[in-house]
Motif scaffolding. Structure first.
Motif, PDB file in Angstrom:
ATOM      1  N   ALA A 143      85.900  49.009 117.025  1.00 50.14           N
ATOM      2  CA  ALA A 143      86.759  50.155 116.698  1.00 50.14           C
ATOM      3  C   ALA A 143      87.238  50.889 117.944  1.00 50.14           C
ATOM      4  CB  ALA A 143      86.005  51.128 115.783  1.00 50.14           C
ATOM      5  N   ALA A 144      86.484  50.792 119.054  1.00 52.02           N
ATOM      6  CA  ALA A 144      86.792  51.577 120.251  1.00 52.02           C
ATOM      7  C   ALA A 144      88.216  51.374 120.778  1.00 52.02           C
ATOM      8  CB  ALA A 144      85.772  51.275 121.350  1.00 52.02           C
ATOM      9  N   PRO A 145      88.747  50.137 120.842  1.00 51.25           N
ATOM     10  CA  PRO A 145      90.120  49.992 121.346  1.00 51.25           C
ATOM     11  C   PRO A 145      91.148  50.776 120.525  1.00 51.25           C
ATOM     12  CG  PRO A 145      89.014  47.876 121.373  1.00 51.25           C
ATOM     13  CD  PRO A 145      88.106  48.824 120.641  1.00 51.25           C
ATOM     14  N   GLY A 146      90.929  50.882 119.221  1.00 53.96           N
ATOM     15  CA  GLY A 146      91.857  51.662 118.403  1.00 53.96           C
ATOM     16  C   GLY A 146      91.871  53.121 118.798  1.00 53.96           C
ATOM     17  N   LEU A 147      90.725  53.618 119.243  1.00 57.65           N
ATOM     18  CA  LEU A 147      90.615  55.009 119.667  1.00 57.65           C
ATOM     19  C   LEU A 147      91.198  55.216 121.055  1.00 57.65           C
ATOM     20  CD1 LEU A 147      89.460  57.859 119.104  1.00 57.65           C
ATOM     21  CD2 LEU A 147      87.309  57.075 120.101  1.00 57.65           C
ATOM     22  N   LEU A 148      90.940  54.256 121.950  1.00 57.07           N
ATOM     23  CA  LEU A 148      91.316  54.420 123.352  1.00 57.07           C
ATOM     24  C   LEU A 148      92.679  53.822 123.700  1.00 57.07           C
ATOM     25  CD1 LEU A 148      87.848  53.503 124.918  1.00 57.07           C
ATOM     26  CD2 LEU A 148      88.749  55.791 124.422  1.00 57.07           C
ATOM     27  N   MET A 149      93.076  52.763 122.976  1.00 59.77           N
ATOM     28  CA  MET A 149      94.273  52.009 123.357  1.00 59.77           C
ATOM     29  C   MET A 149      95.331  51.952 122.260  1.00 59.77           C
ATOM     30  SD  MET A 149      93.563  51.039 126.429  1.00 59.77           S
ATOM     31  CE  MET A 149      94.762  49.749 126.741  1.00 59.77           C
ATOM     32  N   GLY A 204      89.236  43.967 118.619  1.00 56.84           N
ATOM     33  CA  GLY A 204      89.741  45.335 118.496  1.00 56.84           C
ATOM     34  C   GLY A 204      90.957  45.584 119.358  1.00 56.84           C
ATOM     35  N   LEU A 205      90.963  45.002 120.569  1.00 58.27           N
ATOM     36  CA  LEU A 205      92.094  45.181 121.474  1.00 58.27           C
ATOM     37  C   LEU A 205      93.361  44.533 120.917  1.00 58.27           C
ATOM     38  CD1 LEU A 205      92.960  46.289 124.236  1.00 58.27           C
ATOM     39  CD2 LEU A 205      92.341  44.070 125.221  1.00 58.27           C
ATOM     40  N   VAL A 206      93.250  43.300 120.441  1.00 55.79           N
ATOM     41  CA  VAL A 206      94.414  42.618 119.857  1.00 55.79           C
ATOM     42  C   VAL A 206      94.897  43.359 118.618  1.00 55.79           C
ATOM     43  CG1 VAL A 206      95.247  40.474 118.826  1.00 55.79           C
ATOM     44  CG2 VAL A 206      93.688  40.384 120.780  1.00 55.79           C
ATOM     45  N   ALA A 207      93.958  43.923 117.848  1.00 59.16           N
ATOM     46  CA  ALA A 207      94.329  44.628 116.621  1.00 59.16           C
ATOM     47  C   ALA A 207      95.176  45.862 116.890  1.00 59.16           C
ATOM     48  CB  ALA A 207      93.074  45.011 115.844  1.00 59.16           C
ATOM     49  N   THR A 208      95.065  46.461 118.091  1.00 60.49           N
ATOM     50  CA  THR A 208      95.890  47.631 118.393  1.00 60.49           C
ATOM     51  C   THR A 208      97.371  47.262 118.449  1.00 60.49           C
ATOM     52  OG1 THR A 208      95.700  47.326 120.800  1.00 60.49           O
ATOM     53  CG2 THR A 208      94.043  48.696 119.733  1.00 60.49           C
TER      54      THR A 208
END
Length: 436
Positions: free
Chosen positions: A72-78, A131-135
């Motif tokens: 979930a972190a990439p959605g919050l940060l990226m 998570g990164l690709v999901a952003t």
């Protein structure tokens, strides 16, 4: 020939302007719905066994929670960076590549499971990459689906997407049990990988109704809009209806939609039910979500006011549910609660995806990803503390009243706060696509 075109006459269910199925009159939308049914089925097959796999590898419940947080972190940060990428590059290409990458990640995971090489560091790395690709994948696929229909049919497209999601969830959970029992845990990841690759293979053949090339590709043009991430953030922050939508959705998400937590405690505690009783409640919630998606797909021009009215109604229903004297009464209330929530979600998503100008929509969805991830992470602990001090009934009643009061106060104060509008460059004229 257009993608909605010629040949045999379309059934009235597809051509009626108020039909919830009207988005399916477009051939590309029908293919997109099939592709997403396959993809959602694969995703839920994987999600059904994912936590069990983490527990098997680590033996730690804390590690299970950590893997979810890492993803979930990439959605919050990226989130905003991902949305900016979507605005800068052709949508079909972006969606196809992101789907293919997610497929590769799932395939690598399946391989590591089969070869018994999946350890905690590899698991966390794969979760972070997902998570990164999901952003990028989230806003790209959402906006691509809307591009396949005319503007007036976007609510139908979103409603059909919600139905596809529910159907994929049910099918994926059912298939996971059978497939994993016969072929092992890795089979769920392999199936999910194939589902992503199927979507990636379908995307090149889709034909958007209207398509605007990313303005950033024409950097020499004096009229090219500002494609910076900052522009998307400013637009969102200075757009009162989007700020109001975020506020309504946020307070509802924290205090009114964690039914897996609040209703589970209510059913197994004050109502003296068991796991079977909560399973019945969950089934009714799922059925209400499907009914709500069908009703929401009939909407033509949803508004933030409608989202607020539905959120307040859901809050008041939640108050009554918190006071329910028996499981039977609760079941009667749960259905309209789920219907209201589903209609509200579709209406809010439609506003979010259609209110900004096309060249800003990816970044607006990126901002939304950051905000929604924040309240998604904060909601369960806050609600848990409330239940610890007020009990399940108190948490449902207090949360419902807080939602209704907040929406009411917002309505009374509406118009008193009017931020300066953000200067937004006009898009270049859209060009009708004649080939995929």
């Amino acid at each position: 020939m257009s993608s909605s075109s010629a040949g045999a006459p379309r059934p009235r269910a597809l051509t009626d302007a108020s039909s919830p199925w009207r988005s399916l009159k477009y051939r590309s939308m029908r293919w997109w719905s099939v592709a997403h049914l396959v993809s959602n089925t694969g995703t839920w097959m994987q999600l059904t066994v994912q936590n069990l796999l983490v527990l098997q590898i680590t033996g730690s419940a804390a590690a299970t929670g950590l893997s979810m947080s890492v993803q979930a972190a990439p959605g919050l940060l990226m989130g905003l960076a991902g949305g900016t990428f979507v605005d800068r590059w052709p949508r079909k290409l972006t969606a196809a590549v992101s789907q293919a990458l997610l497929g590769v990640v799932a395939l690598v995971t399946a391989f590591l499971v089969v070869t018994d090489r999946l350890d905690l560091p590899a698991l966390m790395a794969l979760a972070a990459v997902t998570g990164l690709v999901a952003t990028v994948d989230g806003p790209a696929c959402s906006l691509l689906g809307n591009d396949l229909v005319r503007a007036e049919d976007v609510p139908s497209a979103i409603g059909v997407g919600s139905l596809v999601h529910s159907a994929g969830r049910l099918a994926g959970a059912a298939l996971a049990g059978v497939t994993v029992g016969l072929l092992g845990t890795a089979s769920a990841y392999a199936a999910n990988a194939l589902s992503f690759l199927f979507v990636a293979a379908v995307i090149p053949f889709l034909r958007p109704q209207r398509h605007t090339e990313p303005a950033a590709l024409d950097r020499a043009s004096k009229d090219a809009p500002d494609m910076s991430a900052r522009q998307g953030l400013l637009f969102f922050a200075r757009r009162p209806r989007l700020v109001a939508l975020a506020g309504i959705t946020g307070i509802s998400a924290v205090f009114g939609r964690n039914y897996a937590l609040t209703l589970a405690v209510l059913v197994t505690g004050p109502l003296a039910g068991g796991a079977g009783s909560f399973g019945t409640v969950s089934t009714v919630l799922a059925a209400g979500g499907i009914v709500g998606a069908v009703l929401a797909a009939r909407l033509r021009k949803p508004s933030v006011r409608l989202v607020g009215l539905l959120a307040a109604t859901g809050g008041l229903l939640q108050v009554v549910a918190g006071l329910a004297p028996s499981l039977a009464v609760l079941l009667v209330l749960v259905l309209p609660m789920a219907v209201v929530e589903s209609v509200s979600d579709t209406a809010g998503t439609t506003v979010l995806q259609t209110d900004p100008p096309p060249h800003l929509r990816g970044r607006v969805l990126g901002v939304w990803s950051t905000v929604s991830t924040l309240w998604g992470l904060a909601g369960p602990p806050v609600l848990g503390l409330l239940m610890q001090h007020a009990g399940a009934r108190g948490a449902l009643v207090a949360g419902g009243l807080l939602i209704a009061a907040t929406v009411g106060a917002g309505h009374l104060l509406r118009g008193r706060w009017a931020p300066a509008p953000v200067p937004v460059a006009e898009d270049r004229p859209a060009v009708l696509v004649t080939a995929a």
